[in-house]
Scaffold this active site. Structure first.
Site, PDB file in Angstrom:
ATOM      1  N   SER A 159       0.829  -1.204   0.000  1.00 44.04           N
ATOM      2  CA  SER A 159       0.000   0.000   0.000  1.00 44.04           C
ATOM      3  C   SER A 159       0.863   1.254   0.000  1.00 44.04           C
ATOM      4  O   SER A 159       0.356   2.354  -0.145  1.00 44.04           O
ATOM      5  CB  SER A 159      -0.903   0.016   1.242  1.00 44.04           C
ATOM      6  OG  SER A 159      -0.108  -0.015   2.414  1.00 44.04           O
TER       7      SER A 159
ATOM      8  N   HIS B 222      -2.786  -3.474  -5.769  1.00 41.91           N
ATOM      9  CA  HIS B 222      -3.139  -2.992  -4.434  1.00 41.91           C
ATOM     10  C   HIS B 222      -4.636  -3.124  -4.184  1.00 41.91           C
ATOM     11  O   HIS B 222      -5.448  -2.457  -4.823  1.00 41.91           O
ATOM     12  CB  HIS B 222      -2.690  -1.524  -4.300  1.00 41.91           C
ATOM     13  CG  HIS B 222      -3.038  -0.913  -2.989  1.00 41.91           C
ATOM     14  ND1 HIS B 222      -3.349   0.425  -2.843  1.00 41.91           N
ATOM     15  CD2 HIS B 222      -3.139  -1.455  -1.741  1.00 41.91           C
ATOM     16  CE1 HIS B 222      -3.615   0.676  -1.576  1.00 41.91           C
ATOM     17  NE2 HIS B 222      -3.497  -0.446  -0.889  1.00 41.91           N
TER      18      HIS B 222
ATOM     19  N   GLU C 210      -5.894  -1.113  -7.396  1.00 40.97           N
ATOM     20  CA  GLU C 210      -4.948  -0.268  -8.140  1.00 40.97           C
ATOM     21  C   GLU C 210      -3.912  -1.179  -8.785  1.00 40.97           C
ATOM     22  O   GLU C 210      -3.316  -2.016  -8.109  1.00 40.97           O
ATOM     23  CB  GLU C 210      -4.237   0.712  -7.194  1.00 40.97           C
ATOM     24  CG  GLU C 210      -5.080   1.884  -6.761  1.00 40.97           C
ATOM     25  CD  GLU C 210      -4.307   2.842  -5.870  1.00 40.97           C
ATOM     26  OE1 GLU C 210      -4.290   4.037  -6.183  1.00 40.97           O
ATOM     27  OE2 GLU C 210      -3.724   2.418  -4.858  1.00 40.97           O
TER      28      GLU C 210
ATOM     29  N   ASN D 264      -3.979   6.258  -1.718  1.00 42.50           N
ATOM     30  CA  ASN D 264      -3.393   6.623  -0.425  1.00 42.50           C
ATOM     31  C   ASN D 264      -2.691   7.977  -0.478  1.00 42.50           C
ATOM     32  O   ASN D 264      -2.593   8.667   0.535  1.00 42.50           O
ATOM     33  CB  ASN D 264      -2.419   5.536   0.046  1.00 42.50           C
ATOM     34  CG  ASN D 264      -3.164   4.353   0.642  1.00 42.50           C
ATOM     35  OD1 ASN D 264      -4.314   4.480   1.027  1.00 42.50           O
ATOM     36  ND2 ASN D 264      -2.519   3.200   0.689  1.00 42.50           N
TER      37      ASN D 264
END
Length: 706
Positions: free
Chosen positions: A428, A449, A461, A499
């Site tokens: 991540s 991800h 992702e 993120n």
């Protein structure tokens, strides 16, 4: 008729078969253009005295009718235009219901939206027991309501409460549930669906006076006092959930209440009017936009013109929650064998248990057969070494966020698997370039991800570094789709996309907290704005240690604007990791674990909590940090386009869907306004609010993202 969506076949036994098969489409959808065709067919059926009953079936394999064609709503320029569409559908379905001939819907596969409304207008419904058969009215998910009689017919058939629940959530009923609720009259194997439907077509029309309800439900639904209480409570619960951000649920309740109190004619009139009004709302426009965007994304390849390789077997490294979730979607959605490796046999057992628990719940609720569960569990195996990994086409790594460990995993997979095996990292935070740094075959290394919990979160992702091959990208995108995910291809870099835009939002929430704003005030402000949970609560849910682990990578790559408040260190030093260890910003003791703020935290941080900012100001400060970073990501090519950025934010972190995602939201606000507010905060709060160059340029030239 040539190129007709409908064909009528008359049999010798007095039963006619009306087949719907829209030319050139994989699924049947109802279109306004079919009006004359349907009218002609119904005229023929009505005038032919040899026809006693009609079986309505689909010519599509594995699908009944997927609903109305939503794209026709874009042609509506006024609420009256959309209301006319609704009335047109109502008139056709009323005509079917009022026919002297017995109509039977033979349902295999999805019967959704207008498809179910069509079936409800028939006198009997028979469905198959197949997994793909589901019946539902999902219009609320598009900011709409069932506009062809669904709000009137379903409550009369199965009762107000069950019908309202289906319409307010948009959740479909599987075949077994549909039979249990009374939506269908029979559920049979596909092999005899047509024969059973024919037998129903030979019967007289049924006399359905009232749905079968328990005594308590009859008191609630069949008395004026009970109904008033029921609808009052439904409105209260709906407002508590939607915070007034979604108009459709309240309109659905209005339609049902009008129909049940004043009769079906009034109910249909209100249904058509509300449908027309909802089509024109900005909320429905954005929700329909999300639907079209995800539909388009399903058709796209990872790299245009590069075909994916077939993934027939997958290895999963790590038996934790993420590893267990990845194994689950691999076995149950992609239907591919998953071999789990963990250093401890308990880890493997836990990962398999993850799938068992989810599937067993479905068996208990009679959604799936036990034999089906056993078939799916049989696809999961495990080992504490690399035995069984030699034939894996893809290995997905879900181990701790440690660069040296992940590089070791790459080396192990290269030593124990095929030369073509893809190594996909579920990191991540660590850039994929670094994970692939020592790889012998860096072209096979990619980021994949997932978001927690993997079985529920729809986004993945896909992160390619500079040396990742085009085939690896296409194969990974295709496989993520098979796992039931919506994959977004993003450029490598700290935090990737989701993120990276989440971090400044969370950091700003922490700054607002340190300025003395109460934790619950911050969280409630963002929930009211439209997020499913507030930022402080989210940190507790994810794990404070996990949520802050990404910060050093972001600071290293992007500098001071990502520096987190030192308060996070104090919280972690006090052994507060959030929900997982029962110590976080919220208290996990007492009667309401996780519901109330842990007051001792204020003392730890040296804060005297006091509301001084409005909820709107808190939402603006935190959300605008996210918007600014999203714009930078687009400018730097981290995301391919604004659409991917919107879908990534909605599916990855719960950005309010009714706002359409960060880029749609900025377009709605106006980029001049966005830049003006960012400059205001940059001058009055902190220079980290300085607007991204792309926003300044676009605002000056009057551009928009869409």
């Amino acid at each position: 008729m040539t190129n007709s969506a409908f064909t009528l076949e008359k049999r010798d036994d007095g039963v006619a078969v009306l087949t719907m098969d829209v030319p050139g489409e994989t699924m049947n959808t109802l279109k306004q253009a079919f009006g004359d065709e349907i009218t002609a067919m119904l005229d023929e059926i009505e005038q032919d005295n040899s026809i006693k009953g009609v079986v309505l079936q689909s010519g599509k394999k594995g699908s009944f009718v997927a609903g109305a064609d939503i794209s026709m709503l874009a042609a509506c320029t006024t609420a009256e235009d959309a209301e006319a569409l609704s009335k047109g559908g109502q008139d056709v379905f009323n005509r079917i219901e009022n026919m002297a001939k017995t109509f039977v819907a033979a349902i295999h596969g999805p019967a959704l939206g207008g498809g179910l409304e069509l079936a409800l207008a028939c006198h009997y419904r028979v469905c198959t027991d197949a997994d793909i058969t589901q019946l539902g009215l999902p219009e609320v998910q598009l900011g709409l309501l069932p506009g062809s009689g669904g709000t009137q017919r379903l409550p009369r058939l199965i009762g107000i409460q069950q019908a309202m629940k289906m319409m307010l959530t948009g959740s479909p009923a599987r075949a077994k549930q549909a039979k249990k609720y009374g939506i269908v009259d029979d559920m049979v194997p596909e092999s005899i669906l047509f024969d059973v439907a024919v037998e129903f077509a030979k019967k007289s029309k049924p006399n359905r006076s009232k749905p079968k309800l328990s005594l308590v439900n009859r008191l609630l639904e069949e008395t004026a006092f009970g109904r008033n209480t029921l609808f009052k409570q439904a409105r209260k619960q709906t407002i508590a959930k939607t915070k007034g951000n979604y108009p459709a649920p309240e309109r659905i309740i209005d339609c049902i209440e009008t129909g049940m109190s004043d009769g079906m004619r009034d109910g249909l009139r209100v249904e058509a009017r509300h449908f027309g009004e909802l089509v024109m709302t900005p909320e429905s426009k954005q929700l329909r936009g999300i639907f079209f965007a995800t539909t388009d994304m399903k058709k796209e390849q990872g790299v245009e013109g590069v075909a994916p390789a077939k993934v027939k077997k997958v290895g999963v490294l790590g038996g934790g929650l993420m590893g267990g979730g990845i194994a689950y979607v691999t076995a149950t959605k992609a239907k591919v064998p998953a071999r789990i490796k963990d250093i401890r046999s308990e880890g493997i057992a836990n990962a398999i248990r993850y799938s068992y628990d989810i599937l067993n719940k479905r068996v208990k609720r009679k959604i799936m057969l036990k034999s089906k569960m056993q078939q799916q569990l049989a696809l999961l195996t495990g080992a504490t070494d690399y035995s069984g990994f030699g034939s894996a086409d893809m290995v997905i790594e879900a181990v701790f966020e440690d660069l040296a460990l992940k590089q070791q995993m790459v080396a192990d997979v290269e030593a124990n698997c095929k030369e073509t095996t893809i190594f996909a990292s579920n990191t991540s935070s660590i850039p994929i370039t670094q994970i692939a740094e020592k790889a012998a075959r860096p072209e096979n290394v990619i980021g994949l991800h997932y978001f927690s919990p993997v079985d529920k979160m729809p986004l993945a992702e896909v992160i390619a570094h500079e040396k990742t091959s085009d085939e690896t990208i296409s194969t990974t995108v295709e496989f993520a789709k098979r796992q039931g995910k919506t994959p977004v291809v993003v450029k490598d870099g700290a935090g990737f996309y989701v993120n990276r835009i989440l971090a400044p939002y969370m950091n700003e929430a922490a700054c607002v907290l340190l300025a003395g704003e109460p934790i619950d005030h911050i969280d409630k402000s963002l929930v009211k704005f439209g997020f499913p949970v507030g930022p402080v609560k989210l940190l507790d849910e994810v794990g404070i240690d996990v949520g802050t682990k990404i910060i050093p990578f972001l600071v290293e790559q992007f500098g001071d604007r990502f520096v987190a408040p030192s308060a996070f260190d104090k919280v972690l030093d006090d052994d507060r990791k959030g929900k997982k260890n029962g110590r976080g910003f919220y208290s996990y003791e007492g009667k309401k674990p996780g519901k109330e703020v842990d007051e001792s935290l204020y003392e730890l941080l040296g804060i005297t909590p006091q509301k001084s900012m409005s909820g709107d100001t808190i939402a603006e400060r935190t959300v605008f940090m996210m918007l600014n970073e999203a714009a930078r990501c687009l400018d730097e090519g981290v995301i391919r386009n604004a659409r991917d950025g919107d879908i990534g934010a909605i599916f990855g972190i719960g950005f309010p869907p009714f706002l359409g995602g960060p880029f749609n939201y900025m377009d709605t606000l106006g980029l001049q306004h966005v830049v003006s507010r960012l400059k205001h905060y940059s001058e009055t709060v902190d220079t980290k609010f300085a607007p991204a160059d792309i926003l300044v340029k676009m605002a000056e030239s009057g551009e928009t993202f869409y």
